[in-house]
Design an enzyme around this catalytic site. Structure first.
Site, PDB file in Angstrom:
ATOM      1  N   LYS A 144      28.789 -26.905  11.089  1.00  0.00           N
ATOM      2  CA  LYS A 144      28.960 -25.662  11.842  1.00  0.00           C
ATOM      3  C   LYS A 144      28.710 -25.984  13.310  1.00  0.00           C
ATOM      4  O   LYS A 144      27.567 -26.125  13.747  1.00  0.00           O
ATOM      5  CB  LYS A 144      27.960 -24.596  11.398  1.00  0.00           C
ATOM      6  CG  LYS A 144      28.072 -23.306  12.211  1.00  0.00           C
ATOM      7  CD  LYS A 144      26.724 -22.636  12.382  1.00  0.00           C
ATOM      8  CE  LYS A 144      26.735 -21.472  13.349  1.00  0.00           C
ATOM      9  NZ  LYS A 144      27.296 -21.717  14.680  1.00  0.00           N
TER      10      LYS A 144
ATOM     11  N   SER B 158      17.169 -24.267  19.429  1.00  0.00           N
ATOM     12  CA  SER B 158      15.911 -23.727  19.933  1.00  0.00           C
ATOM     13  C   SER B 158      14.802 -23.822  18.894  1.00  0.00           C
ATOM     14  O   SER B 158      15.055 -23.899  17.689  1.00  0.00           O
ATOM     15  CB  SER B 158      16.104 -22.255  20.317  1.00  0.00           C
ATOM     16  OG  SER B 158      16.266 -21.477  19.146  1.00  0.00           O
ATOM     17  N   ASN B 159      13.560 -23.786  19.386  1.00  0.00           N
ATOM     18  CA  ASN B 159      12.411 -23.790  18.478  1.00  0.00           C
ATOM     19  C   ASN B 159      12.389 -22.549  17.593  1.00  0.00           C
ATOM     20  O   ASN B 159      12.033 -22.630  16.419  1.00  0.00           O
ATOM     21  CB  ASN B 159      11.106 -23.876  19.266  1.00  0.00           C
ATOM     22  CG  ASN B 159      10.812 -25.302  19.653  1.00  0.00           C
ATOM     23  OD1 ASN B 159      11.527 -25.876  20.473  1.00  0.00           O
ATOM     24  ND2 ASN B 159       9.793 -25.892  19.049  1.00  0.00           N
TER      25      ASN B 159
ATOM     26  N   GLU C 173      15.766 -30.895  15.650  1.00  0.00           N
ATOM     27  CA  GLU C 173      15.476 -31.377  17.005  1.00  0.00           C
ATOM     28  C   GLU C 173      15.511 -30.161  17.909  1.00  0.00           C
ATOM     29  O   GLU C 173      16.519 -29.468  17.987  1.00  0.00           O
ATOM     30  CB  GLU C 173      16.516 -32.417  17.446  1.00  0.00           C
ATOM     31  CG  GLU C 173      16.381 -33.760  16.744  1.00  0.00           C
ATOM     32  CD  GLU C 173      15.029 -34.414  16.969  1.00  0.00           C
ATOM     33  OE1 GLU C 173      14.401 -34.166  18.025  1.00  0.00           O
ATOM     34  OE2 GLU C 173      14.577 -35.158  16.084  1.00  0.00           O
TER      35      GLU C 173
ATOM     36  N   CYS D 215      17.684 -30.852  26.110  1.00  0.00           N
ATOM     37  CA  CYS D 215      16.292 -30.802  25.656  1.00  0.00           C
ATOM     38  C   CYS D 215      15.483 -31.950  26.246  1.00  0.00           C
ATOM     39  O   CYS D 215      14.260 -31.899  26.255  1.00  0.00           O
ATOM     40  CB  CYS D 215      16.233 -30.811  24.138  1.00  0.00           C
ATOM     41  SG  CYS D 215      17.072 -32.198  23.419  1.00  0.00           S
TER      42      CYS D 215
ATOM     43  N   GLU E 141      10.116 -23.938  27.807  1.00  0.00           N
ATOM     44  CA  GLU E 141      11.395 -24.571  28.117  1.00  0.00           C
ATOM     45  C   GLU E 141      12.312 -23.573  28.819  1.00  0.00           C
ATOM     46  O   GLU E 141      12.497 -22.453  28.345  1.00  0.00           O
ATOM     47  CB  GLU E 141      12.062 -25.063  26.827  1.00  0.00           C
ATOM     48  CG  GLU E 141      13.347 -25.811  27.104  1.00  0.00           C
ATOM     49  CD  GLU E 141      13.950 -26.433  25.861  1.00  0.00           C
ATOM     50  OE1 GLU E 141      14.095 -25.721  24.857  1.00  0.00           O
ATOM     51  OE2 GLU E 141      14.279 -27.642  25.902  1.00  0.00           O
TER      52      GLU E 141
HETATM   53  C1  UN1 Z   1      20.547 -36.808  26.309  1.00  0.00           C
HETATM   54  O1  UN1 Z   1      19.505 -36.690  26.949  1.00  0.00           O
HETATM   55  O2  UN1 Z   1      21.515 -37.437  26.788  1.00  0.00           O
HETATM   56  O3  UN1 Z   1      20.113 -31.204  22.692  1.00  0.00           O
HETATM   57  C2  UN1 Z   1      20.733 -36.252  24.959  1.00  0.00           C
HETATM   58  C3  UN1 Z   1      19.702 -32.055  23.483  1.00  0.00           C
HETATM   59  C4  UN1 Z   1      19.263 -33.384  22.951  1.00  0.00           C
HETATM   60  C5  UN1 Z   1      20.174 -34.479  23.350  1.00  0.00           C
HETATM   61  C6  UN1 Z   1      19.888 -35.042  24.689  1.00  0.00           C
HETATM   62  N1  UN1 Z   1      19.164 -33.299  21.501  1.00  0.00           N
HETATM   63  O4  UN1 Z   1      19.685 -31.811  24.674  1.00  0.00           O
END
Ligand code: UN1
Length: 485
Positions: free
Chosen positions: A175, A229-230, A250, A284, A385
Site C-alpha cells: 500500500k 508517524s509514531n 520505522e 525522519c 518531530e
Molecule cells: C534518508 O535519510 O535518506 O522516512 C532516508 C524516512 C526514512 C528514510 C530516510 N525512513 O525519512
C-alpha cells in the site's frame, strides 16, 4: 491531462472494485492533477491477498538466484528511465528533480544489491552434541507480507521493504502513500516488465482506514512493515503483533548534530543544511537540533543563518531550486504551527519563520527554511518531530552537556558530530542513543548495503536494508538430521 493509474492484483492492472478514484496533486502547483488513482477498499486488499497466496508456492520454489535475476533486469529498466521517474517523483512529492532522480537511482542500487542478496539467504551449520548428526538452519519465507509506505521517499522505501521480502521468497501486498503513488508504480512496473510472475507483488492504493486497516488485520498477512508517524506506527504495531504476526515500524526522529569548538565550521554548516533543509526537511533522518559549543556558537549560527536565508525555494522542477514545497496543506499547517509554537515558547526565528506567499508561492505549499535561536532543550520544538525545514540551535558549555541534551528525547534514529577530536568522537559513538551514527557528515542519507533503523521510540528494533532486512521477512527452521538411521 492527468494520467490514470491502476492497482496491480494478480498480474493485472485493475481499478478499485468500487470504481472510485482519488486525485494526486502537485504540491508545487495545486492546479495540476498529476495522477488519478484507485480509491480501493478492503475487498481490493482481499483480492490482492488471494493473488499473493496463489503465487507463493511457485515463487518460493523458484529459488534465490532466479529471483535475483529478475531484480537485476528491473534495475536496468528503472535506470534507463531514471530521469522521467525522478521528474514524476518531484511532481507528486515536491522534492527537487536532483533529489527525485537521486532517490530513483538509489532504488536502482537497491535492486542491484538485493539481486545479489537473493543468492545469500543463508542458514548456518552447527556442531551437534549427538553422533552422526547434521545440525543446521534454513531461513524460510513467511508467506504473504504487507507493506505500508510513506510519501517522503515514495520509490526508495517501497523498494527497500519489498526487495528483501521478495528475495527471501515471500509474496507481497504493497500500500503506497496516497500522496505519492506514481513513484511506487514505477518501481512495481519495472519488476513486472522484468518478468516478475503474476501475484508475487501486488499494489493497492487507497486510504489507510480501509487498505491499511485490512493489511493490519487480515490473518493471512504474516508480517507488516511500516514507515510513518509514531502515532500510526504504535497503533499498527499493537494490532499486528496482537494477532501474532510480525510488525516492523520505522517512525520519527529528532536528530542532533553536535558541533565542537574545534570543528571545521564551514563543513558544520554544510552538513546541518543538508540534513535539516534539503528534501524540505521531510525525512525522519532530518537534523532538527544543533548542539554547538559556546566558543563557536555565534560564528556557526551567523554562517548558518546567512546561508539558509540565501537558499532558493520554489518548484522542484525548476533548475537552481534547492528547497521544494511541503507535500500538502496538512504538512504545511503542521510545520507552520510548530514555528508558531517555537516563537510562543520564546525561541527566535533568525532565518525564515513564515509561509512564503506571492507569485508561484501562492500556487503551492511553500514555507521559508527556518533557523531558531534561543531554543532550549525542553521546548516542544526541541522535543517533537516537526518534519519540515526547521532547525534549532542550542549553545552548550561542553561536550558532556551536548551529549546529555542529544540523548534527552524519546527518539533515537540518527545523529552526527562535527569535530576532529578522536577521543570525543569515540565517546560520542559509544554514548549516543541512535541507530545511525555519523561523524563529520549529515544525519540523513543511507547506503543500501547496511542496516537502517533507530533506537528508542524511532523504531520497533528490527532493521531495514542490508542483509539483516531479510531476517524480518524470514523464519528460521532448525534441522536435526541423523544419518545413522
Ligand atoms: C534518508 O535519510 O535518506 O522516512 C532516508 C524516512 C526514512 C528514510 C530516510 N525512513 O525519512
Amino acid at each position: 491531462m492527468a494520467t490514470e493509474y491502476s492497482n496491480l492484483i494478480g498480474g493485472e492492472w485493475v481499478p478499485a472494485a468500487s470504481g472510485k478514484t482519488f486525485e494526486n496533486i502537485n504540491p508545487a502547483d495545486t492546479s495540476e492533477v498529476v495522477g488519478v488513482h484507485p480509491e480501493s477498499g478492503r475487498a481490493d486488499v482481499v483480492a490482492a491477498i488471494d493473488a499473493a497466496e496463489a503465487a507463493f508456492a511457485e515463487w518460493r520454489e523458484m529459488g534465490g538466484p532466479a529471483r535475483g535475476k529478475i531484480l537485476f533486469k528491473a534495475a536496468q529498466i528503472l535506470e534507463a528511465r531514471a530521469a522521467g521517474v525522478g521528474r514524476d517523483l518531484t511532481r507528486e512529492e515536491g522534492k527537487t528533480v536532483p533529489e527525485g532522480t537521486g532517490e530513483t537511482l538509489r532504488t536502482v542500487e537497491l535492486l542491484e544489491y538485493y539481486g545479489g542478496e537473493a543468492r545469500r539467504v543463508t542458514g548456518e551449520t552447527f556442531p551437534s552434541g549427538q553422533p552422526n548428526t547434521f545440525l543446521y538452519t534454513v531461513k524460510e519465507p513467511l508467506g504473504v507480507v504487507g507493506l505500508i509506505t510513506p510519501w517522503n521517499f515514495p520509490i526508495a522505501i517501497p523498494a527497500w521493504k519489498a526487495l528483501p521480502a521478495l528475495v527471501a521468497g515471500n509474496t507481497v501486498v504493497l500500500k503506497p502513500a496516497s500522496l505519492a503513488p506514481i513513484s511506487s508504480y514505477h518501481f512495481v512496473n519495472a519488476l513486472v516488465e522484468a518478468g516478475l510472475p503474476a501475484g508475487v507483488l501486488n499494489m493497492v492504493t487507497g486510504p489507510g482506514s480501509a487498505v491499511g486497516a485490512e493489511i493490519a488485520t487480515n490473518p493471512r498477512i504474516r508480517a507488516v512493515s511500516f514507515t510513518g508517524s509514531n502515532a500510526t506506527g504504535t497503533g499498527l504495531y499493537d494490532t499486528v503483533t496482537g494477532r501474532n504476526a510480525k510488525c516492523q515500524c520505522e517512525m520519527g526522529g529528532k536528530n542532533p548534530v553536535i558541533v565542537l569548538a574545534d570543528a571545521d565550521i564551514d563543513n558544520a554548516v554544510t552538513q546541518v543544511i543538508a540534513g535539516a533543509i534539503l528534501s524540505t526537511g521531510q525525512k525522519c533522518t532530518a537534523t532538527s537540533r544543533v548542539l554547538v559549543e559556546r566558543a563557536v556558537a555565534d560564528e556557526f549560527t551567523d554562517l548558518l543563518v546567512g546561508k539558509v536565508k540565501a537558499m532558493e525555494v520554489g518548484d522542484g522542477q525548476r533548475e537552481g531550486v534547492q528547497v521544494g514545497p511541503a507535500v500538502d496543506q496538512q504538512q504545511l499547517d503542521n510545520i507552520l504551527s510548530y514555528i508558531e509554537i517555537g516563537k510562543a515558547e520564546g525561541a527566535e526565528a533568525l532565518a525564515g519563520g513564515s509561509r512564503l506567499t506571492g507569485g508561484e508561492y501562492d500556487k503551492g505549499f511553500y514555507v521559508e527554511p527556518t533557523v531558531f535561536g534561543g531554543m532550549t532543550r525542553s521546548m516542544r520544538i526541541a522535543q517533537e518531530e516537526i518534519f519540515g525545514p526547521v532547525v534549532g540551535v542550542i549553545p552548550v558549555a561542553s561536550f558532556e552537556e551536548a551529549m546529555d541534551i542529544a540523548n534527552d528525547v524519546e527518539f533515537g534514529l540518527s545523529a552526527s558530530i562535527i569535530t576532529r577530536d578522536l577521543n570525543r568522537t569515540f565517546e560520542y559513538i559509544n554514548g549516543i542513543q541512535a541507530g545511525l551514527v555519523h561523524v563529520n557528515a549529515q544525519t540523513a542519507g543511507a547506503e543500501v548495503q547496511v542496516p537502517f533503523g533507530g533506537y528508542k521510540g524511532s523504531s520497533t528494533g528490527t532493521r531495514e536494508q542490508g542483509n539483516v532486512a531479510v531476517d524480518f521477512f524470514t523464519q528460521i527452521k532448525t534441522v536435526y538430521l541423523h544419518f545413522d538411521g
